[in-house]
Design an enzyme around this catalytic site. Structure first.
Site, mmCIF file in Angstrom:
data_model
loop_
_atom_site.group_PDB
_atom_site.id
_atom_site.type_symbol
_atom_site.label_atom_id
_atom_site.label_comp_id
_atom_site.label_asym_id
_atom_site.label_seq_id
_atom_site.Cartn_x
_atom_site.Cartn_y
_atom_site.Cartn_z
ATOM 1 N N ASP A 1 0.810 -1.229 0.000
ATOM 2 C CA ASP A 1 0.000 0.000 0.000
ATOM 3 C C ASP A 1 0.838 1.272 0.000
ATOM 4 O OD1 ASP A 1 -2.248 -1.619 0.111
ATOM 5 O OD2 ASP A 1 -2.249 -1.628 2.308
ATOM 6 N N LYS B 1 1.675 2.309 -5.095
ATOM 7 C CA LYS B 1 2.165 1.798 -6.383
ATOM 8 C C LYS B 1 1.190 2.136 -7.519
ATOM 9 C CE LYS B 1 2.134 -2.248 -4.461
ATOM 10 N NZ LYS B 1 1.917 -1.931 -3.046
ATOM 11 N N ASN C 1 -5.849 -9.823 -3.940
ATOM 12 C CA ASN C 1 -5.464 -9.300 -2.616
ATOM 13 C C ASN C 1 -4.970 -7.859 -2.753
ATOM 14 O OD1 ASN C 1 -3.244 -10.295 -4.055
ATOM 15 N ND2 ASN C 1 -2.102 -10.922 -2.250
ATOM 16 N N HIS D 1 -4.999 -1.317 -5.540
ATOM 17 C CA HIS D 1 -4.175 -0.205 -6.019
ATOM 18 C C HIS D 1 -5.093 0.967 -6.351
ATOM 19 C CE1 HIS D 1 -0.580 -2.961 -7.267
ATOM 20 N NE2 HIS D 1 -0.967 -3.120 -6.016
ATOM 21 N N THR D 2 -4.953 2.030 -5.588
ATOM 22 C CA THR D 2 -5.855 3.169 -5.764
ATOM 23 C C THR D 2 -5.305 4.110 -6.822
ATOM 24 O OG1 THR D 2 -6.265 2.983 -3.408
ATOM 25 C CG2 THR D 2 -7.146 4.939 -4.518
ATOM 26 N N THR E 1 -5.963 -11.595 3.233
ATOM 27 C CA THR E 1 -7.133 -10.925 2.662
ATOM 28 C C THR E 1 -8.267 -11.923 2.394
ATOM 29 O OG1 THR E 1 -6.221 -11.244 0.470
ATOM 30 C CG2 THR E 1 -5.737 -9.137 1.555
ATOM 31 N N THR F 1 2.848 -12.912 1.900
ATOM 32 C CA THR F 1 1.979 -13.419 0.855
ATOM 33 C C THR F 1 2.679 -14.613 0.210
ATOM 34 O OG1 THR F 1 0.495 -12.760 -0.940
ATOM 35 C CG2 THR F 1 2.790 -11.973 -1.080
ATOM 36 N N THR G 1 -9.729 -4.839 1.943
ATOM 37 C CA THR G 1 -10.532 -5.396 3.037
ATOM 38 C C THR G 1 -11.142 -4.322 3.933
ATOM 39 O OG1 THR G 1 -8.568 -5.516 4.430
ATOM 40 C CG2 THR G 1 -9.115 -7.494 3.147
ATOM 41 N N ARG H 1 -9.773 -2.949 6.340
ATOM 42 C CA ARG H 1 -9.239 -3.025 7.707
ATOM 43 C C ARG H 1 -8.401 -1.786 8.023
ATOM 44 N NH1 ARG H 1 -6.087 -8.654 7.487
ATOM 45 N NH2 ARG H 1 -5.736 -7.927 5.365
ATOM 46 N N LYS I 1 2.803 10.298 -0.096
ATOM 47 C CA LYS I 1 2.047 10.726 1.086
ATOM 48 C C LYS I 1 2.836 11.669 1.994
ATOM 49 C CE LYS I 1 -1.491 8.062 2.036
ATOM 50 N NZ LYS I 1 -2.456 6.994 2.327
HETATM 51 P P1 GDP Z 1 -0.917 0.552 -3.472
HETATM 52 O O1 GDP Z 1 -1.543 -0.727 -3.070
HETATM 53 O O2 GDP Z 1 0.566 0.529 -3.278
HETATM 54 O O3 GDP Z 1 -1.288 0.981 -4.853
HETATM 55 O O4 GDP Z 1 -1.468 1.668 -2.464
HETATM 56 P P2 GDP Z 1 -2.998 1.820 -1.959
HETATM 57 O O5 GDP Z 1 -3.813 2.354 -3.053
HETATM 58 O O6 GDP Z 1 -3.453 0.575 -1.298
HETATM 59 O O7 GDP Z 1 -2.808 2.866 -0.790
HETATM 60 C C1 GDP Z 1 -2.326 4.155 -1.020
HETATM 61 C C2 GDP Z 1 -3.393 5.160 -0.575
HETATM 62 O O8 GDP Z 1 -2.811 6.443 -0.464
HETATM 63 C C3 GDP Z 1 -4.530 5.322 -1.561
HETATM 64 O O9 GDP Z 1 -5.681 5.660 -0.870
HETATM 65 C C4 GDP Z 1 -4.062 6.482 -2.431
HETATM 66 O O10 GDP Z 1 -5.124 7.194 -3.046
HETATM 67 C C5 GDP Z 1 -3.403 7.330 -1.406
HETATM 68 N N1 GDP Z 1 -2.279 8.151 -1.877
HETATM 69 C C6 GDP Z 1 -1.298 7.823 -2.766
HETATM 70 N N2 GDP Z 1 -0.376 8.801 -2.836
HETATM 71 C C7 GDP Z 1 -0.783 9.758 -1.990
HETATM 72 C C8 GDP Z 1 -0.238 11.006 -1.577
HETATM 73 O O11 GDP Z 1 0.831 11.419 -1.996
HETATM 74 N N3 GDP Z 1 -0.930 11.700 -0.629
HETATM 75 C C9 GDP Z 1 -2.102 11.275 -0.098
HETATM 76 N N4 GDP Z 1 -2.697 12.023 0.804
HETATM 77 N N5 GDP Z 1 -2.636 10.103 -0.466
HETATM 78 C C10 GDP Z 1 -1.988 9.351 -1.385
HETATM 79 P P1 IMO Z 2 -1.226 -4.034 -2.333
HETATM 80 O O1 IMO Z 2 -0.791 -4.599 -3.664
HETATM 81 C C1 IMO Z 2 -1.247 -4.582 1.965
HETATM 82 C C2 IMO Z 2 -1.147 -8.725 3.342
HETATM 83 C C3 IMO Z 2 -2.271 -9.296 4.162
HETATM 84 C C4 IMO Z 2 -1.511 -10.329 4.992
HETATM 85 C C5 IMO Z 2 -0.475 -10.868 4.010
HETATM 86 C C6 IMO Z 2 -0.882 -12.150 3.306
HETATM 87 O O2 IMO Z 2 -2.441 -3.208 -2.412
HETATM 88 O O3 IMO Z 2 -0.060 -3.380 -1.667
HETATM 89 P P2 IMO Z 2 -2.602 -12.691 1.356
HETATM 90 O O4 IMO Z 2 -4.051 -12.380 1.192
HETATM 91 O O5 IMO Z 2 -1.725 -12.128 0.290
HETATM 92 O O6 IMO Z 2 -2.343 -14.154 1.535
HETATM 93 O O7 IMO Z 2 -2.188 -11.991 2.736
HETATM 94 O O8 IMO Z 2 -0.285 -9.818 3.056
HETATM 95 N N1 IMO Z 2 -1.562 -8.153 2.063
HETATM 96 C C7 IMO Z 2 -1.530 -6.852 1.778
HETATM 97 N N2 IMO Z 2 -1.239 -5.785 2.560
HETATM 98 N N3 IMO Z 2 -1.502 -4.395 0.652
HETATM 99 C C8 IMO Z 2 -1.731 -5.447 -0.180
HETATM 100 O O9 IMO Z 2 -1.733 -5.327 -1.497
HETATM 101 C C9 IMO Z 2 -1.835 -6.747 0.401
HETATM 102 N N4 IMO Z 2 -2.056 -7.991 -0.083
HETATM 103 C C10 IMO Z 2 -1.889 -8.835 0.937
HETATM 104 O O10 IMO Z 2 -2.869 -8.297 4.952
HETATM 105 O O11 IMO Z 2 -0.811 -9.708 6.016
HETATM 106 MG MG MG Z 3 -3.010 -1.401 -1.752
#
Ligand code: GDP
Ligand code: IMO
Ligand code: MG
Length: 433
Positions: free
Chosen positions: A13, A16, A38, A41-42, A128, A237, A299, A301, A329
């Site tokens: 998270d 990416k 699992n 990606h936002t 997840t 994972t 999820t 969470r 961020k």
């Molecule tokens: P990923 O799984 O690595 O793609 O990341 P996620 O999408 O799970 O989590 C990143 C969160 O931070 C999302 O809600 C994004 O919209 C948000 N986000 C990403 N870059 C920034 C930033 O520079 N500032 C803020 N405030 N939010 C961000």
């Molecule tokens: P992105 O790509 C954050 C975590 C789960 C758990 C462990 C194993 O958005 O970064 P799994 O369901 O893969 O067997 O769970 O990995 N997990 C993540 N945590 N971001 C994710 O994906 C995740 N995908 C799995 O919470 O600890």
């Molecule tokens: Mg994510």
């Protein structure tokens, strides 16, 4: 630079999706190389806000070929629903392809994932529950079903005849309802029909793109701390998010990867169980969660929050071979009086020299240094000079700890909210990478 891997440098998270969406404006191809739904990606852009689970984050550029790669595990109904959501926002799916060699998440995989978690008591991984572990386990045990099999009903029948008795034995052992063969087979054939025009041998198109010097992005899922081999096992994972996984998962040899962008948050978060030394249980932790909206994209969470971990980052930099950082961020820290950075771990009274394995990691005490906050909004910053001095100092320190220059600083979730350091500042931003 033609082939660029975009990988998570922390616990997942990191942002990416946000970074890949930005880079995709100039990418010819984006390949998701491991993981399944699992992932969350936002992406926030002119089409709206999306939480992509399987569809590559390059999908918003109609010129970009998007590949759900060989190293992934595909949940067909989930993918079909996600495709509908994306298409409903006016996004073309004409360029979306799925590797025939990727594995299929079958309905019993999430059930077995949930069962394992339910019976694990305090040894939960906190997965997840998307069936990721069981699907990769079947792949390794060579009893998996691959996406291409969905297009060959008779071949698929043979595969399932081999696999289902094994699964039913396991389900019977747990007093769970058994799998009925014919409905499952029919369901698989129906998924195959729904996806048939997209399921291909993706290697020729990947080889062509790379050989022709096209701009190819490899989109990682999760982060190195959850890597099956190098993460905080067993709280990991079941695939390899680290860059090595990109080679096998996408089908691109290591010698053809030109650049690795390590995406890291300006602080740290984790979702799921396992050691997370920098975790905060105080009001700073709650503030990071509130301001950063730190709730799982898949999820929902609450994410565990803490300060930037400068020990873990060094480990991640090596394992990923990062050539440039994207720090995300930063804006979340705008209102902190003081910001801490973990610069070492203590274990049994000694300062550790290396990132330890899980049992020791569970017992370390982080050593922090404190940096002054900048107490002003960075949301509108678009150049290095727009950033407050205290923020620049803080970023310098992160680059120094990582031993790597920073290329991007994200100051908001929206596509344009980015400071790009392509052409300057790389040397003085640090380190010795
Ligand atoms: P990923 O799984 O690595 O793609 O990341 P996620 O999408 O799970 O989590 C990143 C969160 O931070 C999302 O809600 C994004 O919209 C948000 N986000 C990403 N870059 C920034 C930033 O520079 N500032 C803020 N405030 N939010 C961000
Ligand atoms: P992105 O790509 C954050 C975590 C789960 C758990 C462990 C194993 O958005 O970064 P799994 O369901 O893969 O067997 O769970 O990995 N997990 C993540 N945590 N971001 C994710 O994906 C995740 N995908 C799995 O919470 O600890
Ligand atoms: Mg994510």
């Amino acid at each position: 630079m033609s082939v660029t891997a975009v990988v998570g440098g922390q616990w997942g998270d990191e942002g990416k999706g946000r970074v890949v969406d930005y880079l995709s404006q100039r990418a010819d191809m984006v390949i998701r190389y491991q993981g399944g739904d699992n992932a969350g990606h936002t992406v926030v852009n002119e089409f709206g806000t999306f939480k992509l689970h399987m569809v590559p984050s390059g999908i918003f550029n109609p010129q970009t070929v998007c590949v759900v790669g060989t190293g992934t595990v595909v949940n067909p109904p989930g993918l079909l629903a996600e495709m509908d959501t994306v298409a409903a926002a006016g996004v073309s799916l004409d360029n979306l392809w799925i590797s025939n060699r990727a594995h299929v998440v079958l309905p019993y995989h999430p059930r077995l994932d949930a069962l394992r978690e339910a019976r694990a008591g305090d040894k939960k991984i906190g997965t997840t529950k998307r069936g990721i572990g069981p699907t990769y386990a079947d792949k390794a045990a060579r009893i998996g079903v691959r996406v291409g099999d969905l297009l060959r009903p008779q071949y698929l029948r043979g595969r399932l005849e081999q696999v289902i008795p094994i699964k039913n034995q396991l389900l019977a052992h747990h007093d769970l309802p058994l799998i009925e063969f014919e409905p499952l087979w029919e369901q698989c054939v129906a998924w195959g029909k729904a996806l048939q025009h997209r399921i291909v041998d993706v290697l020729p198109m990947i080889q062509k793109a790379v050989t022709n010097g096209q701009r190819v992005l490899l989109e990682g899922q999760l982060g190195v701390m959850r890597d099956l081999d190098w993460g905080i096992y067993p709280y990991v994972t079941s695939s390899n998010p680290a860059t090595g996984g990109a080679c096998s998962g996408a089908g691109i040899p290591p010698t053809r990867i030109d650049e690795v962008i390590g995406v890291v948050k300006a602080y740290a978060t984790a979702v799921g169980a396992g050691p997370f030394p920098v975790e905060l249980f105080d009001e700073d932790g709650q503030k990071l969660r509130d301001v950063g909206h730190e709730y799982g994209a898949t999820t929902g969470r609450p994410r565990r929050c803490g300060w930037f971990d400068g020990v873990a980052i060094q480990y991640a930099m090596w394992l990923n071979g990062v050539t440039a950082l994207a720090i995300t961020k930063l804006d979340v820290l705008d209102d902190f009086d003081q910001i801490k950075v973990c610069v070492g771990y203590q274990l049994d009274g000694e300062r550790l020299r290396h990132f330890p394995d899980t049992p020791d990691l569970e017992r370390v005490t982080p050593v922090y240094e404190t940096w002054p906050g900048w107490k002003t909004s960075t949301r509108q910053a678009r150049t290095w000079d727009d950033l407050p001095k205290a923020a620049r100092n803080y970023l310098h320190r992160l680059a120094e700890l990582a031993g790597c220059p920073i290329r991007y600083v994200s100051v908001g979730p929206e596509r344009p909210a980015l400071v790009v350091l392509d052409t300057f500042g790389v040397q003085d931003l640090g380190g010795n990478a």
